[in-house]
Design a protein around this motif. Sequence first.
Motif, PDB file in Angstrom:
ATOM      1  N   TYR A  38     -52.287  32.927 -15.156  1.00 52.78           N
ATOM      2  CA  TYR A  38     -51.203  33.211 -14.645  1.00 52.78           C
ATOM      3  C   TYR A  38     -49.881  33.126 -15.415  1.00 52.78           C
ATOM      4  O   TYR A  38     -50.063  32.509 -16.417  1.00 52.78           O
ATOM      5  CB  TYR A  38     -50.904  32.118 -13.305  1.00 52.78           C
ATOM      6  CG  TYR A  38     -50.586  30.775 -13.796  1.00 52.78           C
ATOM      7  CD1 TYR A  38     -49.399  30.348 -14.105  1.00 52.78           C
ATOM      8  CD2 TYR A  38     -51.669  29.917 -13.864  1.00 52.78           C
ATOM      9  CE1 TYR A  38     -49.291  29.101 -14.616  1.00 52.78           C
ATOM     10  CE2 TYR A  38     -51.701  28.762 -14.345  1.00 52.78           C
ATOM     11  CZ  TYR A  38     -50.479  28.149 -14.586  1.00 52.78           C
ATOM     12  OH  TYR A  38     -50.078  26.819 -14.923  1.00 52.78           O
ATOM     13  N   PRO A  39     -48.744  33.761 -15.189  1.00 51.42           N
ATOM     14  CA  PRO A  39     -47.625  33.947 -15.871  1.00 51.42           C
ATOM     15  C   PRO A  39     -47.028  32.673 -15.677  1.00 51.42           C
ATOM     16  O   PRO A  39     -47.121  32.239 -14.566  1.00 51.42           O
ATOM     17  CB  PRO A  39     -46.996  35.270 -15.269  1.00 51.42           C
ATOM     18  CG  PRO A  39     -47.458  35.591 -14.023  1.00 51.42           C
ATOM     19  CD  PRO A  39     -48.778  34.876 -13.973  1.00 51.42           C
ATOM     20  N   ALA A  40     -45.967  32.499 -16.704  1.00 50.16           N
ATOM     21  CA  ALA A  40     -44.929  31.406 -16.354  1.00 50.16           C
ATOM     22  C   ALA A  40     -44.057  31.606 -15.071  1.00 50.16           C
ATOM     23  O   ALA A  40     -43.701  32.861 -14.913  1.00 50.16           O
ATOM     24  CB  ALA A  40     -43.970  31.260 -17.824  1.00 50.16           C
ATOM     25  N   GLY A  41     -43.953  30.628 -14.495  1.00 44.58           N
ATOM     26  CA  GLY A  41     -43.218  30.551 -13.352  1.00 44.58           C
ATOM     27  C   GLY A  41     -43.707  31.173 -11.926  1.00 44.58           C
ATOM     28  O   GLY A  41     -43.315  31.178 -11.096  1.00 44.58           O
ATOM     29  N   SER A  42     -45.036  31.282 -11.972  1.00 46.28           N
ATOM     30  CA  SER A  42     -45.927  31.441 -10.895  1.00 46.28           C
ATOM     31  C   SER A  42     -46.235  30.080  -9.745  1.00 46.28           C
ATOM     32  O   SER A  42     -45.960  29.114 -10.232  1.00 46.28           O
ATOM     33  CB  SER A  42     -47.135  32.095 -11.509  1.00 46.28           C
ATOM     34  OG  SER A  42     -48.010  32.458 -10.425  1.00 46.28           O
ATOM     35  N   GLN A  43     -46.569  30.699  -8.636  1.00 42.42           N
ATOM     36  CA  GLN A  43     -46.396  29.494  -7.601  1.00 42.42           C
ATOM     37  C   GLN A  43     -48.138  28.748  -8.297  1.00 42.42           C
ATOM     38  O   GLN A  43     -48.227  27.719  -7.681  1.00 42.42           O
ATOM     39  CB  GLN A  43     -46.615  30.246  -6.174  1.00 42.42           C
ATOM     40  CG  GLN A  43     -45.539  30.701  -5.861  1.00 42.42           C
ATOM     41  CD  GLN A  43     -44.517  29.623  -5.757  1.00 42.42           C
ATOM     42  OE1 GLN A  43     -44.965  28.316  -5.374  1.00 42.42           O
ATOM     43  NE2 GLN A  43     -43.241  29.884  -5.513  1.00 42.42           N
ATOM     44  N   ALA A  44     -48.960  29.645  -8.698  1.00 38.41           N
ATOM     45  CA  ALA A  44     -50.152  28.886  -9.249  1.00 38.41           C
ATOM     46  C   ALA A  44     -49.951  27.589 -10.126  1.00 38.41           C
ATOM     47  O   ALA A  44     -50.725  26.864 -10.341  1.00 38.41           O
ATOM     48  CB  ALA A  44     -51.035  30.059  -9.846  1.00 38.41           C
ATOM     49  N   GLY A  45     -48.631  27.658 -10.849  1.00 32.56           N
ATOM     50  CA  GLY A  45     -48.337  26.652 -11.723  1.00 32.56           C
ATOM     51  C   GLY A  45     -48.226  25.149 -10.969  1.00 32.56           C
ATOM     52  O   GLY A  45     -48.678  24.356 -11.620  1.00 32.56           O
ATOM     53  N   TRP A  46     -47.874  25.148  -9.700  1.00 32.74           N
ATOM     54  CA  TRP A  46     -47.829  24.097  -8.795  1.00 32.74           C
ATOM     55  C   TRP A  46     -49.307  23.548  -8.764  1.00 32.74           C
ATOM     56  O   TRP A  46     -49.542  22.239  -8.937  1.00 32.74           O
ATOM     57  CB  TRP A  46     -47.217  24.306  -7.543  1.00 32.74           C
ATOM     58  CG  TRP A  46     -45.635  24.077  -7.710  1.00 32.74           C
ATOM     59  CD1 TRP A  46     -45.147  25.222  -7.818  1.00 32.74           C
ATOM     60  CD2 TRP A  46     -44.913  23.067  -7.514  1.00 32.74           C
ATOM     61  NE1 TRP A  46     -43.620  24.644  -7.876  1.00 32.74           N
ATOM     62  CE2 TRP A  46     -43.748  23.404  -7.559  1.00 32.74           C
ATOM     63  CE3 TRP A  46     -45.245  21.701  -7.180  1.00 32.74           C
ATOM     64  CZ2 TRP A  46     -42.805  22.524  -7.439  1.00 32.74           C
ATOM     65  CZ3 TRP A  46     -44.291  20.880  -7.065  1.00 32.74           C
ATOM     66  CH2 TRP A  46     -42.777  20.924  -7.274  1.00 32.74           C
ATOM     67  N   ILE A  47     -50.168  24.482  -8.328  1.00 37.50           N
ATOM     68  CA  ILE A  47     -51.691  24.079  -8.227  1.00 37.50           C
ATOM     69  C   ILE A  47     -52.150  23.490  -9.522  1.00 37.50           C
ATOM     70  O   ILE A  47     -52.788  22.657  -9.546  1.00 37.50           O
ATOM     71  CB  ILE A  47     -52.270  25.397  -7.745  1.00 37.50           C
ATOM     72  CG1 ILE A  47     -52.196  25.701  -6.400  1.00 37.50           C
ATOM     73  CG2 ILE A  47     -53.865  24.876  -7.668  1.00 37.50           C
ATOM     74  CD1 ILE A  47     -52.534  26.835  -5.749  1.00 37.50           C
ATOM     75  N   ALA A  48     -51.800  24.317 -10.520  1.00 40.58           N
ATOM     76  CA  ALA A  48     -52.418  23.943 -12.069  1.00 40.58           C
ATOM     77  C   ALA A  48     -51.667  22.678 -12.276  1.00 40.58           C
ATOM     78  O   ALA A  48     -52.407  21.642 -13.014  1.00 40.58           O
ATOM     79  CB  ALA A  48     -52.111  24.838 -13.072  1.00 40.58           C
ATOM     80  N   SER A  49     -50.635  22.185 -11.906  1.00 35.50           N
ATOM     81  CA  SER A  49     -49.980  20.898 -12.338  1.00 35.50           C
ATOM     82  C   SER A  49     -50.572  19.925 -11.601  1.00 35.50           C
ATOM     83  O   SER A  49     -50.893  18.757 -11.936  1.00 35.50           O
ATOM     84  CB  SER A  49     -48.264  20.982 -11.889  1.00 35.50           C
ATOM     85  OG  SER A  49     -47.691  22.010 -12.678  1.00 35.50           O
TER      86      SER A  49
ATOM     87  N   LEU B  50     -47.189  10.639 -14.870  1.00 33.86           N
ATOM     88  CA  LEU B  50     -48.419  11.082 -14.509  1.00 33.86           C
ATOM     89  C   LEU B  50     -48.027  12.549 -14.117  1.00 33.86           C
ATOM     90  O   LEU B  50     -48.601  13.426 -14.895  1.00 33.86           O
ATOM     91  CB  LEU B  50     -48.999  10.479 -13.766  1.00 33.86           C
ATOM     92  CG  LEU B  50     -50.381  11.148 -12.890  1.00 33.86           C
ATOM     93  CD1 LEU B  50     -51.633  10.766 -13.869  1.00 33.86           C
ATOM     94  CD2 LEU B  50     -50.744  10.562 -11.617  1.00 33.86           C
ATOM     95  N   GLY B  51     -47.196  12.557 -13.129  1.00 32.39           N
ATOM     96  CA  GLY B  51     -46.898  14.086 -12.843  1.00 32.39           C
ATOM     97  C   GLY B  51     -46.310  15.041 -13.795  1.00 32.39           C
ATOM     98  O   GLY B  51     -46.753  16.253 -13.878  1.00 32.39           O
ATOM     99  N   VAL B  52     -45.342  14.438 -14.578  1.00 31.37           N
ATOM    100  CA  VAL B  52     -44.845  15.451 -15.690  1.00 31.37           C
ATOM    101  C   VAL B  52     -45.871  15.467 -16.822  1.00 31.37           C
ATOM    102  O   VAL B  52     -46.079  16.733 -17.035  1.00 31.37           O
ATOM    103  CB  VAL B  52     -43.481  14.605 -16.316  1.00 31.37           C
ATOM    104  CG1 VAL B  52     -43.114  15.035 -17.738  1.00 31.37           C
ATOM    105  CG2 VAL B  52     -42.377  14.287 -15.318  1.00 31.37           C
ATOM    106  N   ALA B  53     -46.882  14.548 -16.980  1.00 29.07           N
ATOM    107  CA  ALA B  53     -47.588  15.018 -17.964  1.00 29.07           C
ATOM    108  C   ALA B  53     -48.817  15.873 -17.363  1.00 29.07           C
ATOM    109  O   ALA B  53     -49.020  16.885 -18.093  1.00 29.07           O
ATOM    110  CB  ALA B  53     -48.312  13.670 -18.511  1.00 29.07           C
ATOM    111  N   GLY B  54     -49.081  15.728 -16.209  1.00 30.29           N
ATOM    112  CA  GLY B  54     -50.088  16.667 -15.502  1.00 30.29           C
ATOM    113  C   GLY B  54     -49.511  18.133 -15.390  1.00 30.29           C
ATOM    114  O   GLY B  54     -50.343  19.035 -15.433  1.00 30.29           O
ATOM    115  N   SER B  55     -48.152  17.973 -15.255  1.00 25.59           N
ATOM    116  CA  SER B  55     -47.477  19.413 -15.021  1.00 25.59           C
ATOM    117  C   SER B  55     -47.500  20.153 -16.473  1.00 25.59           C
ATOM    118  O   SER B  55     -47.746  21.362 -16.390  1.00 25.59           O
ATOM    119  CB  SER B  55     -46.286  19.167 -14.766  1.00 25.59           C
ATOM    120  OG  SER B  55     -46.118  18.834 -13.317  1.00 25.59           O
TER     121      SER B  55
END
Length: 81
Positions: free
Chosen positions: A53-64, A35-40
Amino acid sequence: MSIISAIIIGFIVGLIARAIMPGTQSMGFIMTTLLGVAGSFVGSYLGQAIGMYPAGSQAGWIASVVGALILLFIFGLVSKK
């Protein structure tokens, strides 16, 4: 990113999503990780595709986590009997 780090990050994201989502989810370790991998993947891909947001941004965690929550909600609807 290596496969092992993707699995670890996916597990963390899956745990966060399960903690945020109300109710009980009857999932084991492997389902939580998937679930986490697919959600990420879903959250990161969609966020970058629409230019939030760009790749590698902290917002990626929130989006994941948001992506995992969406998949967890869908999983709950499908698995109800």
